[in-house]
Write an enzyme that holds these catalytic residues in place. Structure first.
Site, short mmCIF file in Angstrom:
data_model
loop_
_atom_site.label_atom_id
_atom_site.label_comp_id
_atom_site.label_asym_id
_atom_site.label_seq_id
_atom_site.Cartn_x
_atom_site.Cartn_y
_atom_site.Cartn_z
N THR A 35 -96.57 50.04 28.72
CA THR A 35 -97.92 50.59 28.86
C THR A 35 -98.99 49.50 28.88
O THR A 35 -98.88 48.50 28.20
CB THR A 35 -98.23 51.48 27.63
OG1 THR A 35 -97.03 52.06 27.18
CG2 THR A 35 -99.23 52.54 27.98
N GLY A 74 -94.88 48.70 20.00
CA GLY A 74 -94.68 48.63 18.56
C GLY A 74 -94.15 47.26 18.16
O GLY A 74 -93.28 46.70 18.82
N GLU A 320 -93.74 58.58 24.55
CA GLU A 320 -92.50 58.88 25.27
C GLU A 320 -92.62 60.15 26.11
O GLU A 320 -91.73 60.99 26.14
CB GLU A 320 -91.31 59.02 24.30
CG GLU A 320 -91.11 57.86 23.35
CD GLU A 320 -90.90 56.54 24.07
OE1 GLU A 320 -90.58 56.55 25.28
OE2 GLU A 320 -91.09 55.49 23.43
#
Lengths: 555, 555
Positions: A35, A74, A320
């Protein structure tokens, strides 16, 4: 994600180079960077680029604009030192689509960001602040040729691009993540239900009979109606998620055996995983919030821990696969199946009801009536979505625009399908467990009550859709369903505490002043409040710094 | 609350002693302490007690148990130095009910807690962490006799208790707070809508036509359906809240004139303020959350500020009258009115529809059809609640237990009433503004579209209830309503940015990286992330403290 991507897209040599070191944290702390600040769902729109330099046999990575900064991965903020970066591949100025690149971003020894790397944390979030989500800018960062993941496509030394076969298993990874997400959100829901149930038994509020003391909040039917359906939902989701997991494993095995059965099941599996993940994450986070509210003011305290559970559950609505995007994917599948049904084709079992045009016959089995009514609604919603698309198309807009204009009908169809599937499948799973003889009679009884409550609750919550497409349902039948709903609340009330104890969440997992096993609610609230750093000094510094000057100034 | 209570319950001398000093922050920083750790809604259950000592002519205040600690008062944590404490009054061991006492809790000069006072902050919360909510324990704290608020009841020197007339205006204060809350939550909703609208125009995602670039997210009909109804709701709530404020002022004036009209209107005003506050705070916080979700991942960032707006809006669900408790209060009023209607009595205007047993006649005015359908649903829900109570009562349970068992029907009735009232009143307010000639033709048009969207959206969201009680509504009529809903989205889309600009929230009020007036979303996200303290050092201390040892140990 780092390791999963290496497994699905890396060659054997690349796996040998990175997997073992990553697994053992041996100088490789990986993250997966897809992303970007300006790009999410529409993956093809990513702007990060990798240009191949045949002279040095290196890729040169760049995030050429602010909106192309990687954003959200993350562990990227200050933990990871290697990232798999998704970027647009260019060789000699020619575009070869998105590829994955292994990029070292921090020095293995010093952890300093490498030259050309701009990395940091994206800031506080509604939940999951320990996840250390980060941003990443790249400026002329060079990596050797063998750090493009080359299982499915290769760039040769001289820059020749070789496209391999399209990776079917990529689908599989997406399904995998969604099944896991389904499990995550149902656990969140059951944790919140455990906290609310325990608190609602300890907390006494308002009398029912004026000559008696205040009762446990859970003795009010309005409170039962808030809490018990959430337990029922969590348990039913669990049954369905177990089934979905087995389905996923079956399909995966078939794909590995290169059987056509696997290939044929993929679209159904994909469509199911999309709408079940979307609807479950939406309803689970709504449930968590309702459970928080059911605990009144104390539920609002961070020490109750609803806010953290909500943060994690609510995140699943987006990550997701965003909710609406996933529903539209399922809807496209449903419309295709509906068109097939008009051609009298055989449909996959999860959508076979689309062929069943019979009207609702109200029988003795209430739950079965509800499921059938939900299926009829789903079928009619799919039909309506298809018709809306057709109507718009005939009015001279493009097929894509027609699909945009039918967006509300399409998403409603996918939601209705999810409800129909969740309820039918949950009933089937209890029945299967019962037949296998795995359940004691008492457990079997309570499990059946829970799933029936889930089915009826879903039916009642969807009654707008249900009544619209099932004109035959009478007021008497509805009253009967509602009465059964309240009967089930009364039957489950005495087992509520035993039920949530049975989920076996450790007090440390719940992390809640309201929800501990021993019920010492008020003691814990007080202890936790006393621990507040603000309370460590009898007079807060704000008194001398702000209040006193204001009072002197007599504002 | 400190000053309001002084005004409504203090004598003139007491007001002279405390009001002016409080207003000027002259040594008096007040708070209002009612709720206790173990007691909220059921005020009579409060445990804090005040015993009168006729010898010293003092009250002795005590929180005799842990659950009787005052808990939640705003500003109590470390700011307030005087509290109005609600406590059970005892004189010579005899109980005289709840009274209010002015208690100094911190030294005026040093701000140190006084002897016997145990005070602190209750800890972090989901929202409003600046409010400094606190706890308060009292142990033999003595205050002079003249610090019991004595406008409505007195304790004389010798301990004689004198009950005055019951304070009608207390009702008024509660209504006042609920009208204010209604305004607060609608502002929160409109702020969130402003942020989401601005972001949805800047953010481009996914193509509609494959030969064109990605479009603004707001060009997807699914996104319009998330955002525009929230703007419509906020604006409609605003119109209704203005009307409610005028009604409140009228009643207040009548009460001050001791007219019977005021006395007669109080129950209606009270019932309205209960269900409107409950339903508006519920739906506004749900709307804020939907708006957050409409901004995808970035909405999840604290820098977007949805979490803080949500925290404040969600709190309103509970404070100043918990959602379900308020609904039950309105429901009791509705059932009484329904019984009156059976006796052909004249009903207050907000519930006069309860007497109208005519069926829905589907006319040309869509919004009017929707309102009428909502009124019929509300009337039938009230009737059903009344019947459920009667049925349970005849089955040998007490009237109170019957009322508990009918809890779901009663709350549904109050919610349905709120929807019927909100929609009818919003339509009436636009019409009144139009007739007054205050609106330009363009503003009048857009305002009418917004309120019509609100009415239709409410109708569609309540379609379960609506269809249940209006069997006559056909599929064609529903399709017509839905088509109008989508038409309104298309009509409002071009005005969306101008609309939210018109709300005139300053960028500082919105405090959002996504929602500023200039649309510089990505720049602000990046700037805000760079400000994160974690990013001030290139290598976070966690690397040396945790990661390095782990990597060396090769876990």
């Amino acid at each position: 994600m780092f390791m999963t991507t290496l497994l699905s897209q890396g060659t054997e040599e690349q796996q040998a180079q990175w997997l073992n070191r990553s697994w053992h944290m041996d100088g490789v702390l990986g993250t997966y960077a897809q992303t970007e600040l300006g790009h999410g769902t529409f993956v093809r729109g990513l702007e990060t680029r990798a240009d191949y330099d045949p002279i040095t046999q290196e890729f040169i990575l760049n995030t050429p604009t602010q909106s192309s900064y990687k954003w959200w991965p993350g562990g990227l903020g200050n933990t990871a030192n290697v990232a798999i970066v998704l970027a647009q591949l260019y060789v000699k100025g020619k575009h070869y689509g998105l590829q994955s690149f292994v990029v070292r971003i921090r020095d293995e020894r010093t952890h300093e960001p490498l030259t050309g790397v701009d990395v940091g944390d994206i800031g506080p979030r509604l939940g999951g602040n320990g996840v250390n989500n980060g941003f990443l800018g790249l400026r002329d960062v060079r990596i050797p040729r063998n750090q493009m993941l080359m299982k499915n496509a290769q760039v040769l030394n001289d820059g020749t691009f070789v496209q391999g076969r399209p990776p079917l298993l990529l689908y599989g990874t997406m399904v995998y993540v969604r099944v896991i997400t389904l499990k995550d959100v149902l656990f969140g829901l059951l944790q919140a239900a455990t906290i609310a149930t325990r608190y609602s038994v300890v907390r006494r509020q308002s009398r029912i009979n004026s000559d008696q003391p205040e009762v446990s909040v859970l003795d009010h039917i309005t409170q039962q109606a808030k809490i018990l359906p959430q337990i029922a939902r969590g348990v039913s989701y669990r049954l369905v998620s177990d089934w979905l997991w087995r389905f996923y494993e079956d399909v995966l095995r078939q794909l590995e055996d290169e059987s056509t059965a696997g290939r044929n099941s993929l679209p159904e599996l994909h469509a199911l995983s999309c709408c079940l993940k979307a609807v479950a994450s939406d309803e689970a986070s709504e449930g968590v919030d309702l459970l928080r509210k059911s605990c009144g003011g104390h539920g609002f305290l961070s020490s109750a821990n609803f806010d953290s559970i909500y943060g994690l559950t609510a995140a699943a609505y987006t990550y997701e696969g965003e909710y609406t995007v996933l529903l539209l994917q399922t809807a496209r599948f449903l419309v295709r199946q509906y068109v097939d049904s008009l051609k009298r084709k055989v449909l996959p079992s999860s959508v076979s009801y689309l062929r069943d045009t019979s009207r609702l016959v109200w029988g003795k089995n209430l739950a079965a009536n509800c499921v059938r009514a939900l299926e009829i609604s789903a079928m009619e919603q799919v039909r309506q979505a298809w018709q809306t698309q057709k109507t718009h198309q005939s009015s001279k807009v493009s097929a894509e625009m027609a699909s945009n204009l039918a967006g509300r009908q399409l998403t409603s169809a996918a939601i209705a399908h999810a409800h129909a599937f969740f309820t039918r499948n949950a009933l089937e799973q209890v029945e299967a467990l019962r037949k296998k003889g795995d359940l004691s009679p008492n457990v079997s009884l309570v499990l059946s009550q829970l799933v029936e409550l889930f089915v009826i609750d879903t039916f009642l919550r969807q009654s707008g859709c249900v009544l619209r497409w099932n004109n035959g349902i009478t007021g008497t039948q509805l009253r009967f369903v509602e009465r059964r709903f309240e009967e089930l609340l009364a039957k489950l009330r005495p087992n509520a505490v035993a039920l949530v104890d049975g989920f076996d969440f450790h007090d440390r997992v719940l992390g809640s002043t309201l929800g501990c096993h021993d019920g010492r609610v008020y003691e814990r609230l007080m202890e936790e409040a006393r621990r507040n750093p603000v309370n460590q000094e009898p007079v807060n510094s704000s008194f001398h710094n702000h209040l006193l000057p204001m009072m002197r100034g007599k504002l």
